[in-house]
Design an enzyme around this catalytic site. Structure first.
Site, PDB file in Angstrom:
ATOM      1  N   ASP A 147       0.851  -1.187   0.000  1.00 12.86           N
ATOM      2  CA  ASP A 147       0.000   0.000   0.000  1.00 12.86           C
ATOM      3  C   ASP A 147       0.892   1.244   0.000  1.00 12.86           C
ATOM      4  OD1 ASP A 147      -2.309   1.503   0.087  1.00 12.86           O
ATOM      5  OD2 ASP A 147      -2.714   1.145   2.207  1.00 12.86           O
TER       6      ASP A 147
ATOM      7  N   GLU B 132       2.533   4.761  -4.273  1.00 12.39           N
ATOM      8  CA  GLU B 132       2.484   5.603  -5.479  1.00 12.39           C
ATOM      9  C   GLU B 132       3.819   6.303  -5.788  1.00 12.39           C
ATOM     10  OE1 GLU B 132      -1.158   4.249  -4.421  1.00 12.39           O
ATOM     11  OE2 GLU B 132       0.058   5.524  -3.124  1.00 12.39           O
TER      12      GLU B 132
ATOM     13  N   ASP C 120      -8.875   3.623  -2.417  1.00 12.89           N
ATOM     14  CA  ASP C 120      -9.796   4.089  -1.380  1.00 12.89           C
ATOM     15  C   ASP C 120     -11.090   4.646  -1.973  1.00 12.89           C
ATOM     16  OD1 ASP C 120      -7.802   3.368   0.339  1.00 12.89           O
ATOM     17  OD2 ASP C 120      -7.087   5.404   0.702  1.00 12.89           O
TER      18      ASP C 120
END
Length: 799
Positions: free
Chosen positions: A405, A408, A483
């Site tokens: 997670d 990015e 999300d």
């Protein structure tokens, strides 16, 4: 000093006249008098690479996206010089390159124009960072449609949209919001019943404009790097998608348990809470294969540690969960806490593994643990080190999967929510700034994680899931869409995102069922479960800030609906596993939008809701509250309503009535759908028969069932079972032929065959040309029979 602003700010520049060309085996180089070089490489007759440079030479040719293990080859390559252009011919297409301006057009062998430059390649000097902003403009045909581009939360058909690709942490994103977590710079164009694809392999921030700015112009550009794209010709969309997937790579087959239902939350802790949740699943008999631990399982959010307070003996806990059929999956983020007493930080610091700013200091940013440094996963030495960190988690403690997670990479409390542009990366020996490495950072983290988990879980197969990804990430990892929000709009978005990801080579994807942010109603959760069980990755996940989101949080009715649909998924596991095998071996998307299924039917070009699950199951979710039915489009062919067995003729829109515990599901006529008994988890039961639901068709249809040991690598040694069933239905006969490949022997011995919608009464059964007494195959009046699995021909005769 006087400067000439006109010379300094040149604006868009264009190639000039071709002055020479030369051919080197499969590549043709065109040189212009203003130092532009166009290199055209023929990889296949229908796969052509276009690479431009404006400096008179090419930089090192390196790509993280291209799967170098895949082979290519072409049947024909001929270069012809005409008076005004050069002609490059293959057996599928020919390219014209204009001598005066280097513009390109591509045509099929009948001369039809598939794609042509509008103003074509051009560039603009990037005065802030150096290099060029590289641009390409293509003419768009009347009625052209566009698809692909990964997880974009917008209409499936991208006509009229502008897209931005910059991997971004977008909490509670909106419909049409740009950009999102993933970067897949690949689109499919469709016009005049012909499909083609463009893959713009450039990891800088990129943009695509699908006739948004100019009505008949499609363009794409990047804020640095090369104009480097691949053209793929169909003419069928299936050909485009499989070629792209072959180019960027396919995953290995996952263990079957990863295709079961998974439960996750931010966060399940302490151990007693984890046990409470898993126990409830077994008590309610809702099948579940995996439980996830979010960041709170760690000691102060430090990766590769366990909270002594919440999880005092993780090895024991994981083993106890495994005895009850639960595989444990844990989260690992890229931010490593700056802490001189933290062993992971010490190792990275000692070996100089962290990303640095341009002037020397380590990149520092705030994430969950506080101030962090970040490993440079574009450095192969760092990836090797990172892979080794998983030994304790996997080998010693027994964790079965890892969830990446915040990769990015996401950084809190800073403009842009990520690294500054000046951060430097190794880029596998091609040093660069974060402007170039940003979009592939998450993929390289997932790659390093995959290599570690695979090493330590062996001889079993690894399972990785990532939030951020670039084209080619599917070789290492599954993914989810980040999300999302508990809203009906996001249910619609999730449906489209899964179809789009499947068309974009990243099939093993799912959404957070029920929505991550905010709280769903029971009705919304039920409708999301009904859709989610038909997505390749099936997981409920939510933020603990917004209440409980386990299936039993919404009352008895939702519990029953959840159980019903999760049980259906577990029954369909052999069908889903076969879908995955076809994806891995052939590059076939597991979910097929209707436009993919039948691009010649104009009614499919703007459909967003309906999709084909595998090859033979049509699904259409309920996407609004208080609905007891909906209008939907039935594509070509004959389809049976799953709930009623009513036959529907395709190529029309109709109203389909459903109850709250149903959604519209249709089975293709002639399909043979394999089913397992309901299990609470994969491997719970040893069963002695495989159910085959046989849907009658007047005509022919093929179905396939792939099986193996459900984990491990013996399937690579031929230890698999691939059964091909050929059905031939006649007015008073039904013939099923079976062909088996592979040496794997399944644990069951018999087929339980359900003959559905037979138009005649069964009078006689022949198996391998011998008449069989009806009672010997336990033939019942409901048209079911039990038969030894290795028959060659089943012949059913009617009155």
């Amino acid at each position: 000093m006087i400067t000439n602003q006109e010379l300094e700010f040149k604006g868009d520049q264009f190639p000039s006249q071709i002055v020479s060309y030369n051919q080197d085996v499969d590549s043709i180089y065109f040189n212009t008098d203003n130092n532009v070089i166009l290199k055209i490489t023929i990889l296949r007759d229908s796969l052509i690479r276009f690479r431009y440079t404006t400096k008179g030479y090419f930089s090192n040719d390196f790509s993280y996206a291209i799967d170098k293990t895949q082979s290519h080859g072409y049947n024909q390559l001929e270069v012809v010089e005409e008076s005004h252009y050069y002609l490059i011919k293959t057996s599928k297409v020919f390219c014209k390159i204009q001598k005066k301006d280097l513009k390109v057009s591509i045509h099929d062998i009948d001369g039809f124009t598939i794609l042509e430059d509008e103003i074509g390649f051009h560039w603009e000097e990037h005065y802030e960072f150096g290099g060029n902003i590289v641009k390409m403009s293509k003419a768009s045909k009347d009625g052209e449609s566009f698809y692909g581009m990964g997880d974009k939360p917008t209409h499936l058909n991208l006509k009229g949209k502008r897209i931005e690709n910059w991997a971004t942490d977008q909490y509670a994103f909106n419909k049409d919001q740009e950009p999102l977590y993933k970067v897949v710079p690949f689109y499919i164009g469709l016009h005049n019943h012909k499909s083609y694809g463009i893959f713009f392999d450039n990891t800088f921030r990129t943009f695509f404009d699908f006739c948004h700015e100019k009505r008949n112009v499609t363009s794409f550009w990047a804020e640095g790097g090369e104009m480097n794209y691949y053209f793929i010709y169909g003419p069928k969309m299936a050909d485009v998608v499989t070629t792209y997937t072959h180019l960027t790579g396919k995953p290995e087959l996952p263990p079957m348990w990863t295709l079961g239902y998974h439960q996750c939350k931010w966060s399940y802790y302490p151990e007693s809470k984890v046990k409470e949740v898993t126990k409830k699943f077994r008590e309610l008999k809702i099948p579940c294969d995996a439980i996830y631990l979010d960041i709170d399982y760690m000691e102060g959010f430090r990766c590769f540690t366990w909270s002594k307070e919440y999880f005092p003996d993780p090895k024991r806990m994981v083993a106890e969960l495994a005895k009850d059929g639960f595989k444990t999956v844990v989260i690992i983020d890229p931010g490593i806490k700056i802490d001189k007493d933290y062993w992971v930080y010490q190792e990275a610091l000692k070996n100089d593994y962290f990303c640095k700013r341009a002037d020397g200091p380590y990149m520092k940013g705030k994430v969950w643990p506080g101030e962090c440094n970040f490993p440079d996963y574009t450095n192969p030495e760092v990836r090797e080190w990172w892979a080794g960190l998983f030994k304790e988690l996997i080998s010693d403690i027994g964790v079965k999967g890892v969830w990446n997670d915040m990769n990015e990479p996401a950084v809190m409390d800073v403009p842009g929510k990520t690294f500054p542009y000046d951060v430097r990366h190794d880029y596998d020996g091609n040093p660069c700034s974060h402007r170039k490495a940003h979009n592939i950072y998450g993929t390289q983290m997932a790659r390093a994680t995959y290599e570690g988990v695979k090493r330590f879980v062996y001889p079993k197969r690894p399972f990785i899931i990532t939030r951020s990804a670039y084209s080619g990430a599917q070789r290492y990892t599954s993914s989810w869409t980040g999300d999302n929000v508990a809203s009906w709009e996001h249910l619609w978005i999730a449906n489209i995102q899964m179809q789009r990801m499947s068309m974009s080579g990243m099939g093993f994807t799912g959404s957070d069922i029920g929505g991550f942010a905010e709280q769903p109603s029971g009705e919304l959760y039920a409708r999301w479960i009904q859709l989610g069980v038909f997505h390749p990755f099936c997981r409920t996940h939510s933020s603990g800030d917004h209440g409980e989101q386990e299936p039993w949080s919404f009352g008895e009715e939702v519990i029953d609906i959840t159980r019903k649909f999760v049980e259906l998924r577990y029954q369909l596991l052999p069908y889903l596993y076969t879908m995955f095998w076809q994806y891995v071996n052939e590059g076939t998307p597991m979910l097929k939008p209707l436009v993919y299924f039948d691009q010649d039917d104009m009614h499919t070009h703007y459909r967003t809701d309906e999709f084909i699950f595998g090859n033979q199951i049509l699904v259409c979710p309920i996407l609004e509250p208080n609905a007891l039915g909906r209008r939907m489009y039935i594509p070509k062919g004959n389809w049976y309503n799953f709930w009623t067995n009513e036959l529907v003729i395709g190529e029309k829109e109709l109203w389909v009535k459903t109850d709250f515990d149903q959604i519209p599901i249709f089975i293709k006529a002639g399909a043979i759908i394999p089913k397992y008994p309901v299990q609470q988890y994969v491997g719970e039961l040893q069963f002695d028969e495989l159910t085959l639901d046989v849907y009658y068709k007047l005509g022919k249809e093929k179905s396939v069932v792939y099986e193996d040991a459900e984990d491990g690598y013996d399937y690579n040694k031929g230890r698999f079972s691939l059964r091909t069933f050929s059905l031939n239905g006649k007015e008073k006969e039904l013939i099923i032929q079976q062909h088996k490949e592979g040496s794997f022997e399944t644990g069951y011995s018999n087929f339980n065959i359900n003959l559905k919608a037979l138009p005649f009464k069964v009078q006689r059964i022949e198996v391998d040309n011998e008449i069989i007494a009806l009672n010997s195959v336990q033939f019942n009046i409901d048209n079911t029979l039990r038969l030894y699995k290795d028959f060659t021909v089943l012949h059913i005769f009617g009155a």
